[in-house]
Scaffold this motif. Structure first.
Motif, mmCIF file in Angstrom:
data_model
loop_
_atom_site.group_PDB
_atom_site.id
_atom_site.type_symbol
_atom_site.label_atom_id
_atom_site.label_comp_id
_atom_site.label_asym_id
_atom_site.label_seq_id
_atom_site.Cartn_x
_atom_site.Cartn_y
_atom_site.Cartn_z
ATOM 1 N N TYR A 28 5.386 -3.175 3.825
ATOM 2 C CA TYR A 28 4.157 -2.544 2.916
ATOM 3 C C TYR A 28 4.465 -3.286 1.624
ATOM 4 O O TYR A 28 5.646 -3.595 1.242
ATOM 5 C CB TYR A 28 4.621 -1.274 2.550
ATOM 6 C CG TYR A 28 4.219 -0.237 3.788
ATOM 7 C CD1 TYR A 28 3.200 0.296 4.264
ATOM 8 C CD2 TYR A 28 5.380 0.202 4.354
ATOM 9 C CE1 TYR A 28 3.082 1.231 4.921
ATOM 10 C CE2 TYR A 28 5.243 1.187 5.272
ATOM 11 C CZ TYR A 28 4.174 1.615 5.797
ATOM 12 O OH TYR A 28 3.797 2.324 6.840
ATOM 13 N N THR A 30 3.724 -2.837 -1.946
ATOM 14 C CA THR A 30 3.157 -1.550 -2.731
ATOM 15 C C THR A 30 2.908 -1.939 -4.069
ATOM 16 O O THR A 30 2.074 -1.126 -5.025
ATOM 17 C CB THR A 30 4.662 -0.720 -2.967
ATOM 18 O OG1 THR A 30 5.850 -1.574 -3.500
ATOM 19 C CG2 THR A 30 5.081 -0.251 -1.544
ATOM 20 N N SER A 31 3.052 -3.365 -4.680
ATOM 21 C CA SER A 31 2.447 -3.743 -5.897
ATOM 22 C C SER A 31 2.461 -5.340 -5.625
ATOM 23 O O SER A 31 2.699 -5.941 -4.606
ATOM 24 C CB SER A 31 3.127 -3.265 -7.003
ATOM 25 O OG SER A 31 4.305 -4.073 -7.072
ATOM 26 N N ASP A 66 6.777 5.609 -0.554
ATOM 27 C CA ASP A 66 5.727 5.189 -1.094
ATOM 28 C C ASP A 66 4.906 4.121 -0.028
ATOM 29 O O ASP A 66 5.901 3.140 0.339
ATOM 30 C CB ASP A 66 5.870 4.049 -2.404
ATOM 31 C CG ASP A 66 4.791 3.717 -3.220
ATOM 32 O OD1 ASP A 66 3.864 3.766 -2.328
ATOM 33 O OD2 ASP A 66 5.138 2.900 -3.602
ATOM 34 N N ARG A 67 4.078 4.719 0.708
ATOM 35 C CA ARG A 67 3.400 3.810 1.768
ATOM 36 C C ARG A 67 1.985 3.136 1.250
ATOM 37 O O ARG A 67 1.210 2.748 1.832
ATOM 38 C CB ARG A 67 2.879 4.877 2.962
ATOM 39 C CG ARG A 67 4.353 5.445 3.487
ATOM 40 C CD ARG A 67 3.884 6.106 4.722
ATOM 41 N NE ARG A 67 5.121 6.844 5.284
ATOM 42 C CZ ARG A 67 5.190 7.225 6.397
ATOM 43 N NH1 ARG A 67 4.335 7.197 7.199
ATOM 44 N NH2 ARG A 67 6.310 7.873 6.707
ATOM 45 N N THR A 68 2.122 2.944 -0.030
ATOM 46 C CA THR A 68 0.773 2.165 -0.621
ATOM 47 C C THR A 68 0.963 0.759 -0.025
ATOM 48 O O THR A 68 2.367 0.460 -0.093
ATOM 49 C CB THR A 68 1.062 2.044 -2.214
ATOM 50 O OG1 THR A 68 1.173 3.267 -2.800
ATOM 51 C CG2 THR A 68 -0.082 1.136 -2.853
ATOM 52 N N LEU A 253 1.185 5.190 -10.655
ATOM 53 C CA LEU A 253 1.141 5.388 -9.291
ATOM 54 C C LEU A 253 -0.074 6.055 -8.600
ATOM 55 O O LEU A 253 -0.638 5.563 -7.483
ATOM 56 C CB LEU A 253 2.275 6.428 -8.878
ATOM 57 C CG LEU A 253 2.914 6.321 -7.401
ATOM 58 C CD1 LEU A 253 3.359 4.760 -6.972
ATOM 59 C CD2 LEU A 253 3.813 7.201 -7.193
ATOM 60 N N LYS A 256 -2.754 3.462 -8.878
ATOM 61 C CA LYS A 256 -2.768 2.260 -7.795
ATOM 62 C C LYS A 256 -3.207 2.784 -6.540
ATOM 63 O O LYS A 256 -3.572 1.987 -5.615
ATOM 64 C CB LYS A 256 -1.021 1.848 -7.940
ATOM 65 C CG LYS A 256 -0.999 0.436 -7.009
ATOM 66 C CD LYS A 256 0.649 0.247 -7.301
ATOM 67 C CE LYS A 256 1.690 1.126 -6.741
ATOM 68 N NZ LYS A 256 2.762 0.823 -6.769
ATOM 69 N N GLN A 257 -2.513 3.973 -6.226
ATOM 70 C CA GLN A 257 -2.862 4.542 -4.776
ATOM 71 C C GLN A 257 -4.222 4.602 -4.360
ATOM 72 O O GLN A 257 -4.789 4.297 -3.566
ATOM 73 C CB GLN A 257 -2.142 5.817 -4.395
ATOM 74 C CG GLN A 257 -2.451 6.268 -3.236
ATOM 75 C CD GLN A 257 -1.674 5.438 -1.913
ATOM 76 O OE1 GLN A 257 -0.206 5.518 -2.121
ATOM 77 N NE2 GLN A 257 -2.396 5.032 -1.144
ATOM 78 N N THR A 260 -5.784 0.873 -4.275
ATOM 79 C CA THR A 260 -5.583 0.227 -2.884
ATOM 80 C C THR A 260 -6.230 0.780 -1.680
ATOM 81 O O THR A 260 -6.562 0.130 -0.880
ATOM 82 C CB THR A 260 -4.088 0.247 -2.622
ATOM 83 O OG1 THR A 260 -3.599 1.692 -2.735
ATOM 84 C CG2 THR A 260 -3.138 -0.623 -3.685
ATOM 85 N N ASN A 261 -6.545 2.218 -1.775
ATOM 86 C CA ASN A 261 -7.186 2.779 -0.687
ATOM 87 C C ASN A 261 -8.612 2.231 -0.751
ATOM 88 O O ASN A 261 -9.301 2.057 0.211
ATOM 89 C CB ASN A 261 -7.226 4.411 -0.956
ATOM 90 C CG ASN A 261 -5.904 4.962 -0.450
ATOM 91 O OD1 ASN A 261 -4.949 4.226 0.047
ATOM 92 N ND2 ASN A 261 -5.573 6.275 -0.863
#
Length: 525
Positions: A28, A30-31, A66-68, A253, A256-257, A260-261
């Protein structure tokens, strides 16, 4: 933070024990600079976090889920080459701030194959490079210097050159102070050097004891702090880093989620539109087929399943006459033509939305708490809901942009779209100068100065590069022009502009200069 060569030595031992022979299930991103590697081990699933972010760089096991995931070219490379592979060894290069993660995978043709993920934990120069047999497959931050180091796919990988000795056997004879240890031995930080100079101990004799100094936030793999310092011990090095990194990364957070979605959804929409455009474009050929039917010379009142025109066979509906088939094909053509115009507009809008949300993602990375709150208002227009009720009166306040004053100039810096729009279209005077990185999301920097000399230009360009998606790159292109040459784009967000009469400067971000600039600004206030 003190992620020096000694800390890395002990972290490699810890990670080797925990992850050895584990299979990498998922990668993943994540950022923009952080990756999470999920392993299946004998003891269960374990998550390895590797961050090349200049403020949070490090590698450690995390208990956070964290699965972003941000889709990027480098994340695709890691997934393709490493997912499913077994991690064989985690080692350190000499005693430097470099970690080597060696994976064993299997190629259908070549059989077993070894690839190494190299993590250079070096502040703003931190990087991840995937290597096979010494050849670079790809790197998170690419670099090409004609007379220096080159990090490009297909190039030969080389470690940073150093004339320092590894710290495995320290000779204290002739060492007159802690500075001598830092200058002569690879991987010894100033904080560790002070402790070693006092105790005259060898590295192997130091007992791992992860410790955090609560008073100043500094930490190390051993307890080297003064007796009066308020310290906190941790069972593992990973536990020490995981707590600190999670606390710092909590800011933004949720935003960001959400972003990204949205980007994932937009990417799927883009693929669907492009496929519709391909099929609709093919339907435009119906007009050519209809024309050929009339050119065939066959009786238009006859009913046939096909008609031959030259070498082309046109399949028909046998229940309809040739004339009815031709008219149906014309209708298909006109419908496809109308649909293609609609699809092109949808394609343009979707690409614009992707560009907008990629900019939002950059704004999250560079935002402080106040700027993030402003960003939340903008995201609310796209469906973002925060857990904490935001105060309505903040909508009408002046955006909380950054302002830095120096004897030569005033630099105003936006950290989100609303701040950028305010600075460029409301705050800026006609004699001000506008700076922005070329072809990437980031801050609008407005410079107010009586004399725009080279020093002012380089400072503004460095600020624009620092507060942008390209802040970790080298030779960042920054455009600048007079504010009178900036124009809004009709129908677009006010932060998106066009400009002319620009000049371009290529700049490297030097964190020490940025920090000194902010410190000097505070002194003047």
């Amino acid at each position: 933070m003190t992620f020096d060569g000694f800390f890395i030595q002990r972290m490699c031992l810890e990670l080797q024990t925990q992850l050895h022979t584990g299979r990498l299930d998922r990668v993943y991103q994540t950022s923009l600079q952080t990756f999470r590697f999920v392993f299946h081990t004998r003891e269960g699933r374990k998550s390895l976090v590797i961050s090349a972010d200049s403020a949070l760089y490090g590698a450690y096991l995390s208990t956070q889920d964290d699965r972003t995931h941000i889709e990027s070219p480098f994340s695709k490379v890691l997934k393709k080459h490493l997912e499913g592979a077994i991690i064989e060894r985690i080692t350190q290069f000499e005693s430097d701030r470099v970690m080597l993660f060696q994976f064993l995978g299997r190629d259908l043709i070549e059989g077993p194959i070894t690839k190494t993920l190299i993590f250079e934990a070096m502040g703003r120069h931190s990087n991840l490079i995937l290597v096979e047999h010494g050849i670079i497959i790809d790197s998170l931050k690419r670099m090409f210097q004609p007379d220096g180091r080159k990090l490009v796919p297909g190039g030969q990988f080389e470690f940073f050159a150093s004339d320092k000795a590894p710290f495995f056997n320290i000779d204290y004879h002739g060492i007159n102070g802690s500075d001598d240890l830092v200058k002569n031995y690879l991987g010894i930080s100033p904080m560790l050097a002070s402790y070693l100079f006092r105790t005259k101990m060898q590295i192997d004799a130091l007992e791992t004891q992860p410790t955090l100094n609560r008073s100043n936030g500094r930490f190390h793999a051993i307890d080297l702090f003064d007796a009066e310092a308020e310290t906190m011990a941790f069972p593992t090095l990973s536990a020490l880093l995981d707590g600190r990194h999670h606390k710092k990364s909590e800011l933004g957070l949720g935003e960001k989620q959400f972003i990204t979605n949205k980007l994932k959804s937009l990417s799927n929409r883009l693929s669907a539109i492009e496929e519709d455009i391909r099929s609709t474009t093919q339907a435009l050929h119906a007009k050519d087929q209809a024309d050929l039917i009339y050119m065939s010379g066959e009786p238009l009142s006859s009913k046939r399943s096909d008609v031959f025109v030259g070498t082309e066979v046109i399949m028909l509906d046998p229940t309809k006459t040739l004339n009815e088939n031709a008219q149906a094909l014309y209708q298909t053509y006109h419908k496809a033509k109308r649909g293609l115009d609609h699809l092109q507009k949808r394609l343009e809008q979707t690409n614009h939305d992707i560009e907008t949300f990629e900019a939002f993602l950059t704004y999250v990375e560079i935002s402080d708490a106040k700027s993030l709150q402003e960003l939340s208002y903008q995201l609310a227009e796209y469906g973002f809901k925060t857990k904490v009720q935001l105060k309505k009166h903040l909508r009408d306040q002046v955006p909380a942009f950054i302002s830095i004053e120096t004897p030569k100039a005033t630099y105003a810096i936006g950290k989100n779209a609303s701040q950028n729009a305010y600075l460029t279209h409301t705050y800026a005077h006609k004699n001000d100068t506008w700076f922005h990185v070329r072809n990437a999301p980031g801050s609008h920097v407005i410079v107010r100065s009586d004399h725009l000399d080279e020093d002012v230009i380089r400072t503004a360009a460095m600020l624009a590069a620092h507060f942008s998606k390209m802040r970790h790159s080298s030779s960042v292109p920054v455009d600048y022009t007079a504010i009178r040459y900036i124009r809004k784009i009709p129908g677009k967000d006010p932060s998106l502009v066009t400009y002319s009469h620009q000049k371009t400067i290529f700049i490297d971000v030097i964190e020490d200069i940025i920090e000194r600039l902010f410190k000097e600004d505070k002194k003047h206030r």
